[in-house]
Design a protein around this motif. Sequence first.
Motif, PDB file in Angstrom:
ATOM      1  N   LEU A  92      11.546  49.749  69.455  1.00  0.00           N
ATOM      2  CA  LEU A  92      12.809  50.358  69.848  1.00  0.00           C
ATOM      3  C   LEU A  92      13.789  50.204  68.686  1.00  0.00           C
ATOM      4  O   LEU A  92      14.128  49.093  68.281  1.00  0.00           O
ATOM      5  CB  LEU A  92      13.372  49.683  71.098  1.00  0.00           C
ATOM      6  CG  LEU A  92      14.592  50.369  71.737  1.00  0.00           C
ATOM      7  CD1 LEU A  92      14.217  51.733  72.279  1.00  0.00           C
ATOM      8  CD2 LEU A  92      15.179  49.488  72.847  1.00  0.00           C
ATOM      9  N   ILE A  93      14.205  51.329  68.142  1.00  0.00           N
ATOM     10  CA  ILE A  93      15.208  51.336  67.081  1.00  0.00           C
ATOM     11  C   ILE A  93      16.546  51.541  67.779  1.00  0.00           C
ATOM     12  O   ILE A  93      16.823  52.615  68.313  1.00  0.00           O
ATOM     13  CB  ILE A  93      14.920  52.444  66.055  1.00  0.00           C
ATOM     14  CG1 ILE A  93      13.543  52.224  65.415  1.00  0.00           C
ATOM     15  CG2 ILE A  93      16.006  52.481  64.979  1.00  0.00           C
ATOM     16  CD1 ILE A  93      13.096  53.343  64.497  1.00  0.00           C
ATOM     17  N   ARG A  94      17.372  50.526  67.793  1.00  0.00           N
ATOM     18  CA  ARG A  94      18.510  50.479  68.716  1.00  0.00           C
ATOM     19  C   ARG A  94      19.858  50.578  68.001  1.00  0.00           C
ATOM     20  O   ARG A  94      20.093  49.944  66.970  1.00  0.00           O
ATOM     21  CB  ARG A  94      18.455  49.187  69.528  1.00  0.00           C
ATOM     22  CG  ARG A  94      19.686  48.879  70.375  1.00  0.00           C
ATOM     23  CD  ARG A  94      19.377  47.874  71.456  1.00  0.00           C
ATOM     24  NE  ARG A  94      18.656  48.502  72.578  1.00  0.00           N
ATOM     25  CZ  ARG A  94      18.080  47.803  73.562  1.00  0.00           C
ATOM     26  NH1 ARG A  94      18.098  46.484  73.528  1.00  0.00           N
ATOM     27  NH2 ARG A  94      17.477  48.437  74.550  1.00  0.00           N
ATOM     28  N   GLY A  95      20.730  51.420  68.571  1.00  0.00           N
ATOM     29  CA  GLY A  95      22.138  51.399  68.217  1.00  0.00           C
ATOM     30  C   GLY A  95      22.529  52.106  66.946  1.00  0.00           C
ATOM     31  O   GLY A  95      23.666  51.939  66.473  1.00  0.00           O
ATOM     32  N   GLY A  96      21.641  52.901  66.366  1.00  0.00           N
ATOM     33  CA  GLY A  96      21.986  53.623  65.147  1.00  0.00           C
ATOM     34  C   GLY A  96      22.624  54.969  65.432  1.00  0.00           C
ATOM     35  O   GLY A  96      22.623  55.461  66.563  1.00  0.00           O
TER      36      GLY A  96
ATOM     37  N   VAL B 256      14.448  59.544  73.124  1.00  0.00           N
ATOM     38  CA  VAL B 256      15.585  59.369  72.228  1.00  0.00           C
ATOM     39  C   VAL B 256      16.839  59.365  73.084  1.00  0.00           C
ATOM     40  O   VAL B 256      17.084  60.302  73.849  1.00  0.00           O
ATOM     41  CB  VAL B 256      15.660  60.509  71.195  1.00  0.00           C
ATOM     42  CG1 VAL B 256      16.867  60.318  70.283  1.00  0.00           C
ATOM     43  CG2 VAL B 256      14.383  60.587  70.370  1.00  0.00           C
ATOM     44  N   GLY B 257      17.610  58.303  73.011  1.00  0.00           N
ATOM     45  CA  GLY B 257      18.805  58.218  73.849  1.00  0.00           C
ATOM     46  C   GLY B 257      19.285  56.791  73.971  1.00  0.00           C
ATOM     47  O   GLY B 257      19.276  56.037  73.001  1.00  0.00           O
ATOM     48  N   ARG B 258      19.662  56.374  75.177  1.00  0.00           N
ATOM     49  CA  ARG B 258      20.074  54.987  75.412  1.00  0.00           C
ATOM     50  C   ARG B 258      19.084  54.372  76.383  1.00  0.00           C
ATOM     51  O   ARG B 258      18.755  54.962  77.409  1.00  0.00           O
ATOM     52  CB  ARG B 258      21.501  54.947  75.966  1.00  0.00           C
ATOM     53  CG  ARG B 258      22.523  55.510  74.971  1.00  0.00           C
ATOM     54  CD  ARG B 258      23.961  55.263  75.420  1.00  0.00           C
ATOM     55  NE  ARG B 258      24.892  55.813  74.427  1.00  0.00           N
ATOM     56  CZ  ARG B 258      25.462  57.005  74.526  1.00  0.00           C
ATOM     57  NH1 ARG B 258      25.211  57.775  75.576  1.00  0.00           N
ATOM     58  NH2 ARG B 258      26.288  57.436  73.600  1.00  0.00           N
TER      59      ARG B 258
ATOM     60  N   ILE C 146      14.497  46.882  66.580  1.00  0.00           N
ATOM     61  CA  ILE C 146      15.137  46.931  65.273  1.00  0.00           C
ATOM     62  C   ILE C 146      16.604  47.290  65.487  1.00  0.00           C
ATOM     63  O   ILE C 146      16.921  48.334  66.064  1.00  0.00           O
ATOM     64  CB  ILE C 146      14.455  47.965  64.354  1.00  0.00           C
ATOM     65  CG1 ILE C 146      13.043  47.495  64.002  1.00  0.00           C
ATOM     66  CG2 ILE C 146      15.277  48.190  63.087  1.00  0.00           C
ATOM     67  CD1 ILE C 146      12.255  48.475  63.167  1.00  0.00           C
ATOM     68  N   ASP C 147      17.477  46.437  65.048  1.00  0.00           N
ATOM     69  CA  ASP C 147      18.908  46.660  65.192  1.00  0.00           C
ATOM     70  C   ASP C 147      19.366  47.629  64.103  1.00  0.00           C
ATOM     71  O   ASP C 147      19.339  47.304  62.920  1.00  0.00           O
ATOM     72  CB  ASP C 147      19.655  45.334  65.072  1.00  0.00           C
ATOM     73  CG  ASP C 147      21.162  45.490  65.267  1.00  0.00           C
ATOM     74  OD1 ASP C 147      21.618  46.616  65.564  1.00  0.00           O
ATOM     75  OD2 ASP C 147      21.882  44.486  65.115  1.00  0.00           O
TER      76      ASP C 147
ATOM     77  N   GLY D  55      22.618  55.969  69.578  1.00  0.00           N
ATOM     78  CA  GLY D  55      21.601  55.758  70.597  1.00  0.00           C
ATOM     79  C   GLY D  55      20.387  55.048  70.036  1.00  0.00           C
ATOM     80  O   GLY D  55      20.443  54.395  68.981  1.00  0.00           O
ATOM     81  N   ASP D  56      19.253  55.203  70.735  1.00  0.00           N
ATOM     82  CA  ASP D  56      18.025  54.488  70.403  1.00  0.00           C
ATOM     83  C   ASP D  56      16.867  55.473  70.270  1.00  0.00           C
ATOM     84  O   ASP D  56      16.881  56.567  70.835  1.00  0.00           O
ATOM     85  CB  ASP D  56      17.664  53.479  71.500  1.00  0.00           C
ATOM     86  CG  ASP D  56      18.859  52.680  71.990  1.00  0.00           C
ATOM     87  OD1 ASP D  56      19.719  52.340  71.147  1.00  0.00           O
ATOM     88  OD2 ASP D  56      18.930  52.421  73.204  1.00  0.00           O
TER      89      ASP D  56
END
Length: 511
Positions: free
Chosen positions: A19-23, A47-49, A59-60, A35-36
């Motif tokens: 999960l690639i989060r918050g970019g 793709v979303g939240r 991954i932040d 989103g993620d």
Amino acid sequence: MATLSLGAASPAPRTVDLLIRGGTIYTGSAEPFVGDVAILGDHIVSVGRHADVTATRVIDAKGMIVAPGFIDPHTHMGGELTADDPAKRLVPAFLMQGVTTAFIGNDGGGSPEVARVLGSAAAKPVGINYAAYVGFGAVREKVVGEADRVPTDTELAQMKSLVANAMCEGALGLSTGLFYAPQSFAKTGEVVALAREAGRRGGVYDSHIRDESSYTVGLAAAIDEVIAIGKQGGLPAHISHIKALGVDVQGQAPAIIARIAVARRSGQKVTADQYPWSASGTSLVASLMPLWAQDGGRPVLLERFDDPALAGKLRSGIVENLRKRGGADKLLIVEGKYVNRTLADVAKALGQDPVNAAIAVIRIGDPGVVSFNQSETDITRFMQQPWVMTSSDASGGHPRVYGSFARKYAKYTRAERAITLRQFIERSSALTADTFGLTGRGHLRAGAFADVVVFDPKTYAARSTYEQPTLLAQGMRTVVVNGVVALDKGVLTGKAAGRALAHKPTPGTCR
């Protein structure tokens, strides 16, 4: 599973691999949003939240740009991708920029044995994906050789058969390098005949055009020729590394753009790629030697150097080509004995004029040169066209191998604002994937292959220079290739998850 856009909720598995989060997400086809990106196996699943999703790894990406993996439609990286050395096959120069897919076999050099080229990845894992062209030059040399002559009917049939077979083995299309001998000896009709074979099987015609300057037919006529070949061959036409090269044609970008616009308005598919550098890269022979002197290949060229009857004609041809290139101080030799010295410097060291110095260097070999021959105004005008995508023309000795995508962002997007960030990303990914039919690539959406990049918008930039062309780019944080993390916190993981991408020929066109 539906593709999510603009940050709306999207169904996703409760557990994913990555999960690639918050970019800040640029999907390739929509305005950016925070989103993620959720990845399971080798595909994007959402793709979303994803507040309720559990991931094996998170991954932040806060503060980072998240985008589709970049696609380079014009490279000379076939040697690296098929090398025995696993480290070379990772193609670090590309991964450090976020390039996850490259095309090879450009400029007419692609082997007709496409099945072998694509099959290499099974035994020799690669770090990035790649697709391959069949090359007009390789086909012509195999059948006709290096002579300046028209092929016989039998030879033309053999050449057409080679192209057809290569397309059936997965070639992306037919590439040409009509500027280079012996390809330059071919008439338009010969090229059309082979392009039709690619067109019948759903391929693309990709061309380093016959003249980017004023060497032979001129830039405008060469553009007209590539458009005509596409039209008569019944296939999309793509112009390699579009430019106005040399003092005679600098400033002609608007006129060339207008020519292409006419063809596109008529319904013809015409596109181009471009590398973001004012210096091109080629060889000393290609830069300076008249085409007639190259008839028959290098052995005959060397014989002509020693023929007193040809000395005057040869000298005048080299002098004229030097003028077009802007002079001996505009040619930087990047290989061999005189590496990192201009032709002017070599001439001074040898106590000779530039013409004799060039001949002396070529007697030793045909080194690569960097040729400073384009205007920034032309570069920007071409770059701003919606049908022009990012490429590198990656070849040894030029910083474009290590920095083209990163330079385009840092110089033309962030610093000069010639194009927007969204334009940079889409013309480095989605436009290329859609133009060449790379299904499942170039977009961040559910069901797509998980080729994803995460970069720092403040630091992503090229470090390579003309003097130090092999410095790796900076600012790329994460690169995912087919769901596998190939670059982690800016460090290569050593994992080779790339794949050979075979083009699927039009049904019913192959036995």
